[in-house]
Design a protein around this motif. Structure first.
Motif, PDB file in Angstrom:
ATOM      1  N   LYS A  84      38.301  34.398  41.022  1.00 17.75           N
ATOM      2  CA  LYS A  84      39.487  35.240  41.219  1.00 17.75           C
ATOM      3  C   LYS A  84      39.977  35.233  42.661  1.00 17.75           C
ATOM      4  O   LYS A  84      41.180  35.327  42.914  1.00 17.75           O
ATOM      5  CB  LYS A  84      39.177  36.675  40.778  1.00 17.75           C
ATOM      6  CG  LYS A  84      39.117  36.857  39.262  1.00 17.75           C
ATOM      7  CD  LYS A  84      38.936  38.322  38.891  1.00 17.75           C
ATOM      8  CE  LYS A  84      39.007  38.516  37.385  1.00 17.75           C
ATOM      9  NZ  LYS A  84      38.822  39.949  37.010  1.00 17.75           N
ATOM     10  N   MET A 111      40.255  32.313  33.280  1.00 18.32           N
ATOM     11  CA  MET A 111      40.500  32.677  34.678  1.00 18.32           C
ATOM     12  C   MET A 111      41.069  31.504  35.465  1.00 18.32           C
ATOM     13  O   MET A 111      41.961  31.686  36.303  1.00 18.32           O
ATOM     14  CB  MET A 111      39.206  33.167  35.325  1.00 18.32           C
ATOM     15  CG  MET A 111      38.791  34.555  34.890  1.00 18.32           C
ATOM     16  SD  MET A 111      37.389  35.162  35.851  1.00 18.32           S
ATOM     17  CE  MET A 111      36.099  34.070  35.262  1.00 18.32           C
ATOM     18  N   ALA A 115      44.741  31.255  37.202  1.00 20.37           N
ATOM     19  CA  ALA A 115      44.546  31.439  38.643  1.00 20.37           C
ATOM     20  C   ALA A 115      45.834  31.182  39.419  1.00 20.37           C
ATOM     21  O   ALA A 115      46.571  30.239  39.144  1.00 20.37           O
ATOM     22  CB  ALA A 115      43.443  30.520  39.138  1.00 20.37           C
TER      23      ALA A 115
END
Length: 218
Positions: A84, A111, A115
């Motif tokens: 993250k 994720m 991103a």
């Protein structure tokens, strides 16, 4: 969202002039990078590759202050934070299917797909960035049959890295049959491509579309 795909880099040229200019434009403010290996058995070797890549970034004025490498020993909450908070996510080459299983096991795909940072995929990493990923048959590398599977879905391309237009065995027996159903993009060893949302720029080298039993240079 910006992504880059490569088959690899030349150890003599490092990133090379063309790629370096794109990197400097997109990554001049980047300070953190997270590496995801394609091989997990020899982490010392992975660390050597990472050190080389970080040094190459430094050579072109991208000074990375935080460098993280994910592996099976990394705590899951740390993995999440490292993904993250990364300005750059670098998905390395190696064992394509082993890397995919790692991404699946720790639920990292969504994720990476979403991103905001720059994502770089090299070889296995380029394959796994796709929506439909293709791991083509390569007995010398322990891959005994060609398979397709759901990738990260960061890019809407099915990538065949290290593509050799003269490898007729691979084309005729593995890629052409699959190309009747999906578009495959051939990425030779000297090629680099920048993908921003649905658009791509060929930074250097040749890029090929393999579809319906034919090959077209893009």
């Amino acid at each position: 969202m910006i992504s880059y795909i490569f088959s690899g880099f030349d150890v003599k040229e490092h990133f090379g002039n063309d790629v370096s200019e794109y990197f400097k434009k997109d990554m001049k403010e980047c300070k953190s990078i997270t590496f995801i290996p394609g091989s997990f058995e020899d982490l010392d070797k992975v660390k050597r590759y990472v050190s080389t890549d970080v040094e190459w970034f430094k050579e072109i004025g991208i000074d990375l202050e935080e460098v993280n490498i994910l592996d099976d020993n990394t705590e899951e909450d740390v993995m999440i934070d490292n993904i993250k908070n990364a300005d750059i996510i670098f998905i390395m080459g190696g064992d394509t299917q082993r890397q995919n299983l790692f991404l699946e096991r720790y639920k990292l795909k969504k994720m990476i797909k979403e991103a905001n940072g720059i994502v770089i995929g090299v070889s296995a990493g380029a394959i796994n960035l796709g929506g439909i990923s293709l791991c083509s048959r390569d007995p010398d590398d322990g891959v005994n049959e060609t398979i397709t599977y759901r990738g990260i879905e960061r890019i809407d391309y099915t990538i065949e890295p290290h593509f050799d237009l003269n490898n007729l065995d691979l084309l005729n027996n593995e890629l052409y049959p699959i190309s009747n159903n999906i578009k495959i993009y051939g990425l030779p060893n000297d090629t680099g491509v920048r993908i921003a949302n649905a658009d791509y720029d060929i930074i250097k080298g040749d890029f090929y579309l393999i579809y319906k039993n034919g090959v077209e240079k893009l």
